[in-house]
Motif scaffolding. Structure first.
Motif, mmCIF file in Angstrom:
data_model
loop_
_atom_site.group_PDB
_atom_site.id
_atom_site.type_symbol
_atom_site.label_atom_id
_atom_site.label_comp_id
_atom_site.label_asym_id
_atom_site.label_seq_id
_atom_site.Cartn_x
_atom_site.Cartn_y
_atom_site.Cartn_z
ATOM 1 N N SER A 261 22.876 47.291 36.456
ATOM 2 C CA SER A 261 23.006 46.320 37.541
ATOM 3 C C SER A 261 22.284 45.011 37.245
ATOM 4 O O SER A 261 22.631 43.970 37.782
ATOM 5 C CB SER A 261 22.438 46.910 38.848
ATOM 6 N N ARG A 262 21.268 45.085 36.392
ATOM 7 C CA ARG A 262 20.461 43.895 36.127
ATOM 8 C C ARG A 262 19.836 43.996 34.747
ATOM 9 O O ARG A 262 19.437 45.073 34.303
ATOM 10 C CB ARG A 262 19.364 43.784 37.190
ATOM 11 N N VAL A 263 19.747 42.868 34.055
ATOM 12 C CA VAL A 263 19.068 42.763 32.767
ATOM 13 C C VAL A 263 18.036 41.652 32.870
ATOM 14 O O VAL A 263 18.350 40.536 33.293
ATOM 15 C CB VAL A 263 20.059 42.455 31.623
ATOM 16 N N ILE A 264 16.786 41.958 32.498
ATOM 17 C CA ILE A 264 15.720 40.959 32.516
ATOM 18 C C ILE A 264 15.192 40.776 31.100
ATOM 19 O O ILE A 264 14.853 41.744 30.417
ATOM 20 C CB ILE A 264 14.565 41.387 33.444
ATOM 21 N N PHE A 265 15.143 39.531 30.647
ATOM 22 C CA PHE A 265 14.557 39.196 29.355
ATOM 23 C C PHE A 265 13.080 38.867 29.558
ATOM 24 O O PHE A 265 12.710 38.179 30.512
ATOM 25 C CB PHE A 265 15.251 37.970 28.752
ATOM 26 N N LEU A 266 12.252 39.347 28.644
ATOM 27 C CA LEU A 266 10.820 39.061 28.709
ATOM 28 C C LEU A 266 10.416 38.158 27.555
ATOM 29 O O LEU A 266 10.729 38.436 26.403
ATOM 30 C CB LEU A 266 10.006 40.354 28.636
ATOM 31 N N GLY A 267 9.724 37.072 27.873
ATOM 32 C CA GLY A 267 9.203 36.190 26.832
ATOM 33 C C GLY A 267 10.194 35.161 26.366
ATOM 34 O O GLY A 267 10.558 35.118 25.196
ATOM 35 N N GLY A 268 10.639 34.286 27.290
ATOM 36 C CA GLY A 268 11.626 33.288 26.916
ATOM 37 C C GLY A 268 11.062 32.057 26.265
ATOM 38 O O GLY A 268 11.800 31.230 25.750
ATOM 39 N N GLY A 269 9.740 31.913 26.294
ATOM 40 C CA GLY A 269 9.114 30.796 25.602
ATOM 41 C C GLY A 269 9.173 29.486 26.345
ATOM 42 O O GLY A 269 8.827 28.435 25.818
ATOM 43 N N GLY A 270 9.611 29.480 27.593
ATOM 44 C CA GLY A 270 9.653 28.259 28.380
ATOM 45 C C GLY A 270 8.451 28.153 29.281
ATOM 46 O O GLY A 270 7.371 28.637 28.975
ATOM 47 N N ARG A 271 8.624 27.566 30.452
ATOM 48 C CA ARG A 271 7.504 27.395 31.365
ATOM 49 C C ARG A 271 7.152 28.729 32.023
ATOM 50 O O ARG A 271 7.989 29.610 32.186
ATOM 51 C CB ARG A 271 7.848 26.371 32.451
ATOM 52 N N THR A 272 5.904 28.869 32.402
ATOM 53 C CA THR A 272 5.480 30.044 33.160
ATOM 54 C C THR A 272 5.903 29.859 34.606
ATOM 55 O O THR A 272 5.718 28.793 35.192
ATOM 56 C CB THR A 272 3.955 30.208 33.096
ATOM 57 N N ALA A 273 6.487 30.892 35.179
ATOM 58 C CA ALA A 273 6.966 30.789 36.545
ATOM 59 C C ALA A 273 5.814 30.577 37.521
ATOM 60 O O ALA A 273 4.750 31.164 37.389
ATOM 61 C CB ALA A 273 7.728 32.055 36.916
ATOM 62 N N ASP A 274 6.033 29.727 38.501
ATOM 63 C CA ASP A 274 5.054 29.465 39.547
ATOM 64 C C ASP A 274 5.360 30.387 40.730
ATOM 65 O O ASP A 274 6.427 30.297 41.328
ATOM 66 C CB ASP A 274 5.150 28.002 39.984
ATOM 67 N N PRO A 275 4.448 31.289 41.087
ATOM 68 C CA PRO A 275 4.724 32.218 42.183
ATOM 69 C C PRO A 275 5.042 31.538 43.506
ATOM 70 O O PRO A 275 5.658 32.139 44.377
ATOM 71 C CB PRO A 275 3.427 33.032 42.293
ATOM 72 N N ASP A 276 4.623 30.280 43.665
ATOM 73 C CA ASP A 276 4.871 29.565 44.915
ATOM 74 C C ASP A 276 6.126 28.699 44.854
ATOM 75 O O ASP A 276 6.432 27.979 45.802
ATOM 76 C CB ASP A 276 3.672 28.673 45.249
ATOM 77 N N ASP A 277 6.849 28.765 43.745
ATOM 78 C CA ASP A 277 8.056 27.959 43.581
ATOM 79 C C ASP A 277 9.159 28.526 44.469
ATOM 80 O O ASP A 277 9.657 29.631 44.245
ATOM 81 C CB ASP A 277 8.496 27.986 42.113
ATOM 82 N N ALA A 278 9.558 27.779 45.490
ATOM 83 C CA ALA A 278 10.552 28.272 46.448
ATOM 84 C C ALA A 278 11.934 28.404 45.835
ATOM 85 O O ALA A 278 12.813 29.047 46.413
ATOM 86 C CB ALA A 278 10.615 27.323 47.656
ATOM 87 N N SER A 279 12.159 27.795 44.671
ATOM 88 C CA SER A 279 13.482 27.876 44.048
ATOM 89 C C SER A 279 13.699 29.199 43.339
ATOM 90 O O SER A 279 14.818 29.528 42.946
ATOM 91 C CB SER A 279 13.653 26.729 43.038
ATOM 92 N N LEU A 280 12.630 29.973 43.150
ATOM 93 C CA LEU A 280 12.764 31.246 42.465
ATOM 94 C C LEU A 280 13.365 32.291 43.398
ATOM 95 O O LEU A 280 13.111 32.278 44.596
ATOM 96 C CB LEU A 280 11.398 31.727 41.965
ATOM 97 N N PRO A 281 14.165 33.216 42.851
ATOM 98 C CA PRO A 281 14.756 34.241 43.709
ATOM 99 C C PRO A 281 13.691 35.181 44.255
ATOM 100 O O PRO A 281 12.687 35.442 43.597
ATOM 101 C CB PRO A 281 15.702 34.987 42.745
ATOM 102 N N PRO A 282 13.883 35.695 45.465
ATOM 103 C CA PRO A 282 12.893 36.615 46.029
ATOM 104 C C PRO A 282 12.921 37.949 45.306
ATOM 105 O O PRO A 282 13.910 38.315 44.689
ATOM 106 C CB PRO A 282 13.363 36.773 47.481
#
Length: 408
Positions: A130-151
């Motif tokens: 149902s879902r595939v998650i990649f770990l370690g994309g080498g880009g920016r670190t996600a901001d936990p307070d970023d409202a644009s991120l999926p819940p």
């Protein structure tokens, strides 16, 4: 009450780990780490018998890396089991090329390896995930307070809650996987580690994956030699499917002469596909551990104790060089004293780890996934350091390693 059973299956030179958490209200949660062996036919026979006994769903499947002896059974597993979520290391184009050269060098290069590494999302989603998650994309670190991120998503209707820190971000997915709710089935965590917590009213589980990406600079000479041989360049952007250089390598490997040329490059430059290998810590979550008990069973070693303990899988991680070991240690520092079972990197190879790694886990039994004939693994230095704490998991049925945890 919750109980957890970890099992390192007896598949010899490879890896097949299953964990299952059961709660007294009847709910459960299960995960797997790798699924393969160098002796593919025997492994598939073993897996077929296991699936015949139990076809219960896997909530999560973690793939350390794409070497044949860690993934050869995935088609068989996903044909016989509902695998809901998959996490794999994110590979840049040059990392895919190194993997392909490694398989060519070992004589195990095939279409499935290319498909799995070059387009992991399509590979797993087309087989029912149902879902595939990649770990370690080498880009920016996600901001936990970023409202644009999926819940964070609930695991399913069983009442489990799921939280990932940092949260995964939506990524490009094959067009045929579009979801009506608008949430992408493909996501990426740009950090090289994350904390995943699964909780029920009675307790839960924390899973912490970690991996180190191969930097292009570390293999500059090798990549340049490949580019010169096959006439293609490494793409500078995030890949979508098979990159130009990886495609050119696959094309060059069609002939015996081409494979020989690629094997020579690999030998000359000593490229390694192991540096991207993912480690995974699994540890119970309980409210009160004062009555918690655990015991570890292997034909060479039995151990028991009280309190919360954890299991550590390392795949083929390279933890011999001090900087690599220090990075790994910094990720897991708070948990290492409670690791009761440590699967040694690369079957206990002297080239991947040694006494300094073992010293970080003072109560652990050390597992080496090896052929019954033993051969070059585990290495002499690793064996000497581990002494009576070494447990070899071979293809013999009685060589499985099990650990049990329970907490009222």
């Amino acid at each position: 009450m919750i109980s957890i059973h970890w099992e390192q299956h007896p598949v010899g030179h490879g890896g097949f780990h299953i964990g299952k958490l059961e709660a007294s209200d009847g709910t459960n949660f299960s995960w797997a780490f790798d699924c393969g062996s160098r002796r593919t036919a025997r492994f598939n026979e073993y897996l077929e018998h296991r699936l015949a006994r139990s076809r219960s769903a896997l909530d999560w499947l973690f793939i350390s890396h794409f070497d044949t002896d860690h993934v050869s059974g995935l088609d068989e597993l996903m044909l016989g089991t509902d695998v809901r979520n998959v996490m794999v290391p994110y590979l840049e184009n040059h990392e895919i090329v190194l993997l392909m050269l490694h398989e060519i060098d070992r004589g195990t290069f095939n279409r499935s390896i290319v498909e799995m590494a070059a387009d992991s999302a399509a590979y797993f989603l087309s087989r029912g995930a149902s879902r595939v998650i990649f770990l370690g994309g080498g880009g920016r670190t996600a901001d936990p307070d970023d409202a644009s991120l999926p819940p964070d998503r609930p695991e399913d209707g069983r009442g489990w809650s799921f939280e990932m820190k940092p949260p995964a971000q939506s990524s490009s997915a094959p067009s045929w996987t579009a979801r009506p709710e608008g949430m992408s089935p493909v996501e990426i965590v740009d950090d090289n580690s994350c904390d995943m917590e699964f909780n029920s009213p009675l307790g839960g589980l924390r899973l912490k994956p970690y991996r180190v990406p191969i930097t292009e600079a570390a293999h500059t000479d090798l990549v340049a030699a490949i580019e010169n041989l096959v006439g293609a360049k490494v793409s500078g952007s995030r890949r979508s499917g098979l990159g130009k250089l990886a495609y050119a390598v696959a094309h060059h490997a069609r002939t015996q002469k081409g494979r020989a040329e690629l094997r020579k490059l690999y030998a000359d430059h000593a490229g390694s596909s192991n540096r991207s290998s993912l480690s995974l810590l699994s540890v119970p979550i309980v409210v009160d551990d004062s009555k918690a008990e655990w015991h570890f069973n292997h034909r060479d070693r039995n151990q028991c104790g009280s309190g919360v303990v954890s299991w550590m899988n390392t795949g083929d991680a390279e933890l011999l060089a001090k900087p690599d070991l220090e990075d790994w240690k910094s990720c897991y520092a708070a948990d290492l004293a409670h690791v009761a079972a440590l699967a040694l990197p690369h079957h206990g190879s002297d080239k991947n780890s040694g006494e300094p790694l073992q010293a970080l886990c003072p109560i652990a039994s050390f597992l080496a996934h090896v052929s019954a004939k033993r051969g070059k693994h585990p290495g002499a230095n690793v064996t000497l350091a581990a002494d009576e704490r070494l447990c070899c998991v071979t293809e013999h049925f009685d060589a499985a390693a099990n650990m049990y945890f329970s907490c009222p």
